[in-house]
Enzyme design. Sequence first.
Site, PDB file in Angstrom:
ATOM      1  N   HIS A   1      36.670  42.757  37.754  1.00 46.61           N
ATOM      2  CA  HIS A   1      36.995  44.430  38.199  1.00 46.61           C
ATOM      3  C   HIS A   1      38.147  45.116  37.946  1.00 46.61           C
ATOM      4  O   HIS A   1      39.057  45.735  38.389  1.00 46.61           O
ATOM      5  CB  HIS A   1      37.988  43.942  39.581  1.00 46.61           C
ATOM      6  CG  HIS A   1      36.851  43.129  41.148  1.00 46.61           C
ATOM      7  ND1 HIS A   1      36.512  43.816  41.695  1.00 46.61           N
ATOM      8  CD2 HIS A   1      36.684  42.296  41.671  1.00 46.61           C
ATOM      9  CE1 HIS A   1      35.920  43.815  42.779  1.00 46.61           C
ATOM     10  NE2 HIS A   1      35.862  42.102  42.488  1.00 46.61           N
TER      11      HIS A   1
ATOM     12  N   ASN B   1      34.708  43.586  49.268  1.00 48.76           N
ATOM     13  CA  ASN B   1      33.611  44.386  48.787  1.00 48.76           C
ATOM     14  C   ASN B   1      32.599  45.727  49.582  1.00 48.76           C
ATOM     15  O   ASN B   1      32.936  45.554  50.828  1.00 48.76           O
ATOM     16  CB  ASN B   1      33.133  43.040  48.143  1.00 48.76           C
ATOM     17  CG  ASN B   1      33.277  42.612  46.900  1.00 48.76           C
ATOM     18  OD1 ASN B   1      34.534  43.437  46.495  1.00 48.76           O
ATOM     19  ND2 ASN B   1      33.397  41.428  46.854  1.00 48.76           N
TER      20      ASN B   1
ATOM     21  N   HIS C   1      46.402  41.354  46.909  1.00 49.43           N
ATOM     22  CA  HIS C   1      46.168  40.107  47.181  1.00 49.43           C
ATOM     23  C   HIS C   1      45.939  40.013  48.227  1.00 49.43           C
ATOM     24  O   HIS C   1      46.960  39.822  49.469  1.00 49.43           O
ATOM     25  CB  HIS C   1      47.436  39.656  46.699  1.00 49.43           C
ATOM     26  CG  HIS C   1      48.054  37.923  46.987  1.00 49.43           C
ATOM     27  ND1 HIS C   1      47.049  37.085  47.377  1.00 49.43           N
ATOM     28  CD2 HIS C   1      49.019  37.485  46.704  1.00 49.43           C
ATOM     29  CE1 HIS C   1      47.483  35.675  47.320  1.00 49.43           C
ATOM     30  NE2 HIS C   1      48.912  35.937  46.586  1.00 49.43           N
TER      31      HIS C   1
HETATM   32 FE1  HDD Z   1      38.477  38.181  44.118  1.00 50.08          FE
HETATM   33  C1  HDD Z   1      40.243  41.016  41.713  1.00 50.08           C
HETATM   34  C2  HDD Z   1      37.455  40.970  45.998  1.00 50.08           C
HETATM   35  C3  HDD Z   1      36.599  36.036  45.171  1.00 50.08           C
HETATM   36  C4  HDD Z   1      40.327  36.061  42.167  1.00 50.08           C
HETATM   37  N1  HDD Z   1      38.870  40.315  43.561  1.00 50.08           N
HETATM   38  C5  HDD Z   1      39.377  41.366  43.069  1.00 50.08           C
HETATM   39  C6  HDD Z   1      39.466  42.601  43.420  1.00 50.08           C
HETATM   40  C7  HDD Z   1      38.626  42.266  44.290  1.00 50.08           C
HETATM   41  C8  HDD Z   1      37.822  41.554  44.718  1.00 50.08           C
HETATM   42  C9  HDD Z   1      37.872  43.836  45.474  1.00 50.08           C
HETATM   43  C10 HDD Z   1      40.423  43.891  43.126  1.00 50.08           C
HETATM   44  C11 HDD Z   1      41.685  44.657  43.670  1.00 50.08           C
HETATM   45  C12 HDD Z   1      42.089  45.269  42.931  1.00 50.08           C
HETATM   46  O1  HDD Z   1      40.948  46.830  42.830  1.00 50.08           O
HETATM   47  O2  HDD Z   1      42.578  45.451  41.794  1.00 50.08           O
HETATM   48  N2  HDD Z   1      37.144  38.910  45.570  1.00 50.08           N
HETATM   49  C13 HDD Z   1      36.678  39.959  46.466  1.00 50.08           C
HETATM   50  C14 HDD Z   1      36.185  39.557  47.556  1.00 50.08           C
HETATM   51  C15 HDD Z   1      35.864  38.292  47.031  1.00 50.08           C
HETATM   52  C16 HDD Z   1      36.696  37.265  45.615  1.00 50.08           C
HETATM   53  C17 HDD Z   1      35.357  39.641  48.132  1.00 50.08           C
HETATM   54  C18 HDD Z   1      35.195  37.340  47.707  1.00 50.08           C
HETATM   55  C19 HDD Z   1      35.129  37.363  49.923  1.00 50.08           C
HETATM   56  N3  HDD Z   1      38.527  36.985  43.962  1.00 50.08           N
HETATM   57  C20 HDD Z   1      37.952  36.010  44.581  1.00 50.08           C
HETATM   58  C21 HDD Z   1      37.523  34.589  43.410  1.00 50.08           C
HETATM   59  C22 HDD Z   1      38.719  34.780  42.872  1.00 50.08           C
HETATM   60  C23 HDD Z   1      38.782  35.668  42.813  1.00 50.08           C
HETATM   61  C24 HDD Z   1      37.630  33.181  45.127  1.00 50.08           C
HETATM   62  C25 HDD Z   1      39.244  33.264  42.463  1.00 50.08           C
HETATM   63  C26 HDD Z   1      39.219  32.294  43.043  1.00 50.08           C
HETATM   64  N4  HDD Z   1      39.944  38.442  41.977  1.00 50.08           N
HETATM   65  C27 HDD Z   1      40.354  37.590  41.361  1.00 50.08           C
HETATM   66  C28 HDD Z   1      41.050  37.779  40.713  1.00 50.08           C
HETATM   67  C29 HDD Z   1      41.355  39.147  40.529  1.00 50.08           C
HETATM   68  C30 HDD Z   1      40.499  39.791  41.526  1.00 50.08           C
HETATM   69  C31 HDD Z   1      41.516  36.856  39.458  1.00 50.08           C
HETATM   70  C32 HDD Z   1      41.346  39.968  39.256  1.00 50.08           C
HETATM   71  C33 HDD Z   1      42.040  41.109  39.241  1.00 50.08           C
HETATM   72  C34 HDD Z   1      43.201  40.785  40.900  1.00 50.08           C
HETATM   73  O3  HDD Z   1      43.282  39.231  41.134  1.00 50.08           O
HETATM   74  O4  HDD Z   1      43.941  40.981  40.397  1.00 50.08           O
HETATM   75  O5  HDD Z   1      42.309  37.254  41.175  1.00 50.08           O
END
Ligand code: HDD
Length: 712
Positions: free
Chosen positions: A73, A146, A337
């Site tokens: 993202h 999402n 978060h």
């Molecule tokens: Fe995630 C970012 C949505 C599964 C780990 N995620 C991130 C963002 C969105 C989502 C919208 C962007 C947030 C922003 O604008 O700063 N993610 C989802 C959805 C998931 C999902 C709807 C499943 C239902 N994500 C998911 C899993 C993991 C992560 C299973 C790790 C185990 N996601 C992350 C992250 C991020 C992230 C690496 C990258 C930047 C952040 O968190 O702040 O931690």
Amino acid sequence: MKPEEHNEKADQLKQHSTSNENKKLTTNQGLKINNNQDSLKAGDRGPSLLEDFILREKITHFDHERIPERVVHARGSGAHGVFKLTRSLAKYTKAKFLTELGKETPVFVRFSTVAGSKGSTDLARDVRGFAIKFYTEEGNYDLVANNMPVFFIQDAIKFPDLIHAVKPEPDNEIPQAASAHDTFWDFISLMPESMHMIMWLMSDRAIPRSLRMMEGFGVHSFKFINEEGKVHFVKFHFKPKLGVHSVAWNEAQTISGVDPDFHKRDLWEAIENGDYPEWDFGVQLIPEEDEDRFDFDLLDPTKIVPEEEVPVEIVGTLTLNKNPDNFFAETEQVAFHPGHIVPGIDFTNDPLLQGRLFSYTDTQLSRLGSPNFHEIPINRSLNTVHNNQRDGHMRQQIVKGKSSYDPNSIGGGCPFQAMMSEGGFVSQEERVSGAKIRERSKSFVDHYSQAKLFYNSQSTPEKEHLQNALIFELSKVTLPSVRERVVGQLAYVDMFLAWRVAEKLGVEVKKLDWPNQSLPADSNIVELQSEEREPKTKVSEALSMKNTVKNTIKSRKIGFIMASGVHHKEVNDLKTKLEAEGARVEFIAPSLAKVRTDDGSELTPKHSLTSTASVCFDALVICSGEDSVKELIVPENKHLVLHFINEAYKHCKALYFGSDTEPLYHNSNVASKKHEDPGIITWEDDTPTDLFINAIAQHRVWDLEIERNAQS
Ligand code: HDD
């Protein structure tokens, strides 16, 4: 809804914002700078001096301007807004922002693509992030959602593998912001649980017309808990008031070249123009005791709850009404978060959600560099923060007093724990027992039934787009075994789909016989595959964009193609009527010079025929006026104008031909199909403006796509 004068978050941010207007230039220490053009030197042709603290400070700061982009993202667009509760949910939850009818809660929303880098195109075929930070009186609540209601995998332990597979390949860093490559499809071919999400990703939902025209889904089942402690499962939905609309894939590819910031710009301009994006906020509510009533597991994030089985109840409105003042400070530094919750909301044991609860704080530590990221203005809660956490990089809060531990007597025992009745958060009391095992529940082992539900719910053009997307993606896969395996998976979803894709890939349809497939003998994939199962709900209307809102042209962008001699009155009349319906009209002319009209006045074009393209508009008007048409048809302009018309035609958009435009009309691909195409309006029609408005509201005549393409 206009931006609130007393939006509490806006007021809080104001304390941290500054403007350079009429101010003297200073160093970071507040010292006024006299010369910002020359470094300090030993003689005017001599070497620069180490003593030059002004030079050193400026360059050091510059050298450290970048922070790591989000690991997923990375590319995003943000906006401020407000969430208004239109129906109290007090029966289900005690969360204050969801119980007090009419309550307005400030929000910050960040939309994103998942796979691409920060500078990648907006129009990648990808999932879109839709993350909302509610600044509630009880603390920040983040719904990190999402634009698709399911996910690729069922367990967070696979997330790094999924992302490694979709990101550019590790040896050559190719391709950028695209899933059409070997590693992604290799992973998918071995991951049957992804097949439902793949249907969404290959559908046009993955190439939205606008961030304002896509749905938002919380994906997981969450829990609501009311004052009495009664629990309901809840699924969160955002439904755009403008409907859910997409562009064509071929159009998306062109937009990526013409305007890679298409979505970012669209959101920004809509808010600047006062066309505030709005969504209905809805919930699906399931009493705790009904947890087992479905033909899937509510904890499985690869499943939706069909709206036919549990309707979405609309309870609020989300409005975005202010652009950020500073992209980095707000959109880049905002930290979401799923674990930021408030009393009345709780997690479920969905194993994907459970893993997410760890990942998001962890990632902010490397991205924002300090456990004090909650002190960055955009992340600050409206509630003041009181605890004994202290120190660390970039600490801003100055906490007075001697004690920073609990219990203490020196500080009078402060800060005190809050009782539940005072808003203290208490996790839902849930009996949990079980052996410590690394296994998946058998109730998760059904990977195709809802993929079928999605596919069968699509209209014919949507199915064709989905087939073509798979053909495009898999044709980029170089390994025949991967292509075959994906086709083998598709056969479980729909035989015709598998056959159509296989035909274009030059492979055979071989339904994967899971236990005997060509996987390593010790692969655990085998035991994860169920018998084929039919979904209980066979078709769901909510899954097809054909059934979306099509009654408005609000904020749609209409290009008026014109040249000198254009019929001023007709242009004005049409423009006025379109604008009265909320559309945005922009003039396109052979050059940016002013256009002299037939009555001697002047119009100012926003674009020239070469500075924009038909893909940037929702509909086109070829303006009336004999002289104007004569100029548009001279060799230098003709091919450009016809390209505009033919592209718009191919992309199934509404086209309006004013009087005198016959020479252009007949030279284009449009003419021969006019009688059966409601998207083409000409001087011969009786109520052309009404017809045109209705055609734009339909978004596209997708049903005629094949005929239109055959003409092109
Ligand atoms: Fe995630 C970012 C949505 C599964 C780990 N995620 C991130 C963002 C969105 C989502 C919208 C962007 C947030 C922003 O604008 O700063 N993610 C989802 C959805 C998931 C999902 C709807 C499943 C239902 N994500 C998911 C899993 C993991 C992560 C299973 C790790 C185990 N996601 C992350 C992250 C991020 C992230 C690496 C990258 C930047 C952040 O968190 O702040 O931690």
